[in-house]
Design a protein around this motif. Structure first.
Motif, PDB file in Angstrom:
ATOM      1  N   ASN A  27      64.631  18.714  48.423  1.00 11.91           N
ATOM      2  CA  ASN A  27      63.194  18.954  48.626  1.00 11.91           C
ATOM      3  C   ASN A  27      62.540  19.858  47.593  1.00 11.91           C
ATOM      4  O   ASN A  27      61.328  19.864  47.454  1.00 11.91           O
ATOM      5  CB  ASN A  27      63.000  19.554  50.016  1.00 11.91           C
ATOM      6  N   MET A  28      63.321  20.705  46.933  1.00 13.55           N
ATOM      7  CA  MET A  28      62.832  21.641  45.907  1.00 13.55           C
ATOM      8  C   MET A  28      61.896  22.712  46.457  1.00 13.55           C
ATOM      9  O   MET A  28      61.042  23.243  45.736  1.00 13.55           O
ATOM     10  CB  MET A  28      62.169  20.891  44.740  1.00 13.55           C
ATOM     11  N   MET A  29      62.055  23.071  47.724  1.00 11.25           N
ATOM     12  CA  MET A  29      61.357  24.233  48.244  1.00 11.25           C
ATOM     13  C   MET A  29      62.076  25.498  47.787  1.00 11.25           C
ATOM     14  O   MET A  29      63.309  25.531  47.703  1.00 11.25           O
ATOM     15  CB  MET A  29      61.324  24.204  49.779  1.00 11.25           C
ATOM     16  N   ASP A  30      61.329  26.548  47.482  1.00 13.35           N
ATOM     17  CA  ASP A  30      61.958  27.814  47.111  1.00 13.35           C
ATOM     18  C   ASP A  30      62.760  28.349  48.295  1.00 13.35           C
ATOM     19  O   ASP A  30      62.267  28.389  49.428  1.00 13.35           O
ATOM     20  CB  ASP A  30      60.904  28.842  46.715  1.00 13.35           C
ATOM     21  N   GLY A  31      63.998  28.738  48.042  1.00 12.95           N
ATOM     22  CA  GLY A  31      64.843  29.316  49.079  1.00 12.95           C
ATOM     23  C   GLY A  31      65.555  28.319  49.960  1.00 12.95           C
ATOM     24  O   GLY A  31      66.216  28.714  50.933  1.00 12.95           O
ATOM     25  N   PHE A  32      65.492  27.032  49.621  1.00 16.62           N
ATOM     26  CA  PHE A  32      66.042  26.029  50.534  1.00 16.62           C
ATOM     27  C   PHE A  32      67.556  26.137  50.701  1.00 16.62           C
ATOM     28  O   PHE A  32      68.085  25.914  51.788  1.00 16.62           O
ATOM     29  CB  PHE A  32      65.633  24.609  50.126  1.00 16.62           C
ATOM     30  N   VAL A  33      68.277  26.507  49.652  1.00 17.76           N
ATOM     31  CA  VAL A  33      69.731  26.625  49.778  1.00 17.76           C
ATOM     32  C   VAL A  33      70.088  27.797  50.693  1.00 17.76           C
ATOM     33  O   VAL A  33      70.941  27.672  51.578  1.00 17.76           O
ATOM     34  CB  VAL A  33      70.401  26.776  48.400  1.00 17.76           C
ATOM     35  N   ALA A  34      69.426  28.938  50.520  1.00 15.06           N
ATOM     36  CA  ALA A  34      69.729  30.114  51.337  1.00 15.06           C
ATOM     37  C   ALA A  34      69.485  29.843  52.811  1.00 15.06           C
ATOM     38  O   ALA A  34      70.311  30.180  53.669  1.00 15.06           O
ATOM     39  CB  ALA A  34      68.884  31.299  50.871  1.00 15.06           C
ATOM     40  N   VAL A  35      68.350  29.233  53.129  1.00 22.13           N
ATOM     41  CA  VAL A  35      68.000  28.989  54.525  1.00 22.13           C
ATOM     42  C   VAL A  35      68.946  27.959  55.147  1.00 22.13           C
ATOM     43  O   VAL A  35      69.405  28.124  56.286  1.00 22.13           O
ATOM     44  CB  VAL A  35      66.526  28.531  54.630  1.00 22.13           C
ATOM     45  N   ILE A  36      69.259  26.913  54.406  1.00 23.61           N
ATOM     46  CA  ILE A  36      70.177  25.892  54.931  1.00 23.61           C
ATOM     47  C   ILE A  36      71.588  26.458  55.075  1.00 23.61           C
ATOM     48  O   ILE A  36      72.276  26.192  56.068  1.00 23.61           O
ATOM     49  CB  ILE A  36      70.146  24.645  54.028  1.00 23.61           C
ATOM     50  N   ARG A  37      72.034  27.269  54.110  1.00 25.19           N
ATOM     51  CA  ARG A  37      73.365  27.870  54.223  1.00 25.19           C
ATOM     52  C   ARG A  37      73.470  28.739  55.470  1.00 25.19           C
ATOM     53  O   ARG A  37      74.456  28.693  56.207  1.00 25.19           O
ATOM     54  CB  ARG A  37      73.659  28.685  52.968  1.00 25.19           C
ATOM     55  N   ASP A  38      72.450  29.564  55.691  1.00 29.23           N
ATOM     56  CA  ASP A  38      72.457  30.425  56.873  1.00 29.23           C
ATOM     57  C   ASP A  38      72.484  29.598  58.153  1.00 29.23           C
ATOM     58  O   ASP A  38      73.214  29.912  59.100  1.00 29.23           O
ATOM     59  CB  ASP A  38      71.226  31.339  56.870  1.00 29.23           C
ATOM     60  N   ALA A  39      71.671  28.534  58.191  1.00 26.17           N
ATOM     61  CA  ALA A  39      71.597  27.700  59.389  1.00 26.17           C
ATOM     62  C   ALA A  39      72.922  26.998  59.654  1.00 26.17           C
ATOM     63  O   ALA A  39      73.382  26.932  60.804  1.00 26.17           O
ATOM     64  CB  ALA A  39      70.475  26.676  59.245  1.00 26.17           C
TER      65      ALA A  39
ATOM     66  N   SER B 183      69.356  30.473  40.942  1.00 25.62           N
ATOM     67  CA  SER B 183      68.944  30.820  42.300  1.00 25.62           C
ATOM     68  C   SER B 183      69.805  30.105  43.322  1.00 25.62           C
ATOM     69  O   SER B 183      70.250  30.692  44.316  1.00 25.62           O
ATOM     70  CB  SER B 183      67.469  30.451  42.518  1.00 25.62           C
ATOM     71  N   ASP B 184      70.053  28.819  43.085  1.00 26.48           N
ATOM     72  CA  ASP B 184      70.818  28.039  44.055  1.00 26.48           C
ATOM     73  C   ASP B 184      72.269  28.505  44.142  1.00 26.48           C
ATOM     74  O   ASP B 184      72.857  28.553  45.225  1.00 26.48           O
ATOM     75  CB  ASP B 184      70.751  26.558  43.710  1.00 26.48           C
TER      76      ASP B 184
END
Length: 324
Positions: free
Chosen positions: A166-178, A236-237
């Motif tokens: 999706n290329m949203m900023d922070g998407f890897v961090a949020v998905i990893r946490d979830a 970032s990713d």
């Protein structure tokens, strides 16, 4: 008379000699086959702009996957084509979504085949964008919540790898946490880390029915003119927990593939996208090129540039050619 020049041709003198000194090798294990799974029954619709690529319903999916397995292709990437869409793209994260159903089916029938779930909302939203729309723009942080729900839903269905595109900023961090909070800490993330706003995506949007209904995706996908920005995105990713890094598209961005390979100690994935596929198919159908030689040359170029694996619609063809 003493020779004053090198005899490079000595190492090109025969096919056996060329094979002996070959620096880069393409293997079936390097190939990831994308497939479009659609709702309905007994459907195998060829995508007009992508000859040889089909939208396949669940009842036809296993036969397709068994062919993939027979060719020694180890991984597929699933894209969903839902019958209904809404503003939030809820079909992406519901328990009985089309990708979730397809994942369960594949893991039941062909458990050793790796299932990579594309994690995005664009195929499921009525507006065709990759997130939630507020004030005629994609709301980054509101979209992250739904993308995290999608990733967890896909992991619960049995996906081996989550691939957020999706290329949203922070998407890897949020998905990893979830994923970690839901008990899926061992499920890796194959991040679309470097995804350009490219004209090469047109045929894919026909296949996935994901054309934006207004505007474009240039506020979240990258400017094709930029090179250093790719390194910032990839960095970032990696810091946020990505296990693989995708560069998309591949063919016009081989310099970026090499840059990312040189700078990050992670598996690099080149996405040989739909427009790159369709151009070759169109030229081959007109008799202008030797399709097999051209495809193998360009896939090898992606490996030479630094790709460890390649997502390509040519995966089945390439696997057949490699087996000969």
């Amino acid at each position: 008379m003493e020779n004053k020049f090198a005899r490079h041709r000595r190492l090109r003198s025969s096919n056996a000699m060329r094979s002996l000194v070959r620096e880069n090798h393409l293997r079936t294990e390097d190939l990831i086959y994308p497939i479009f799974v659609t709702e309905g029954e007994n459907i195998k619709n060829e995508v007009v702009s992508m000859p040889g690529i089909f939208q396949v319903s669940l009842d036809r999916l296993v036969e397709e996957m068994k062919e993939v397995e027979s060719l020694d292709i180890r991984a597929v990437m699933l894209f969903g084509v839902p019958s209904e869409k809404d503003e939030q793209g809820s079909g992406a994260f519901i328990e009985n979504g089309i990708v979730q159903q397809a994942t369960r089916l594949i893991k039941k029938e062909i458990p050793d085949l790796l299932v990579i779930a594309d994690t995005c909302l664009c195929e499921y939203t009525s507006h065709g964008h990759c997130g939630v729309i507020h004030n005629h723009d994609v709301d980054n942080d509101a979209s992250l919540k739904l993308l995290a729900k999608t990733a967890v839903s896909q992991a619960e269905a049995g996906a081996d790898i989550i691939a957020p595109s999706n290329m949203m900023d922070g998407f890897v961090a949020v998905i990893r946490d979830a994923l970690d909070e839901a008990g899926f800490s061992n499920v890796p993330i194959m991040s679309y880390a470097v995804k350009y706003a490219s004209a090469y995506y047109g045929p894919f949007r026909d296949a996935a029915d994901s054309t934006p209904q207004f505007g474009d995706r240039k506020t979240y996908q990258m400017d094709p003119s930029n090179r250093l920005e790719a390194l910032r995105e990839a960095e970032s990713d990696v810091e946020e927990g990505a296990d693989f890094l995708i560069v998309k598209p591949a063919l016009s961005y081989l310099d970026i593939v090499r840059d990312v390979k040189n700078n990050f100690n992670a598996p690099i994935v080149a996405y040989n996208v739909s427009g790159e596929y369709s151009m070759v198919k169109a030229a081959a159908m007109n008799g202008w090129i030797n399709e097999r030689e051209l495809v193998m040359e360009k896939l090898t170029a992606m490996k030479r540039a630094g790709a460890d694996m390649i997502i390509t619609y040519f995966a089945k063809d390439a696997a057949k050619w490699l087996g000969k």
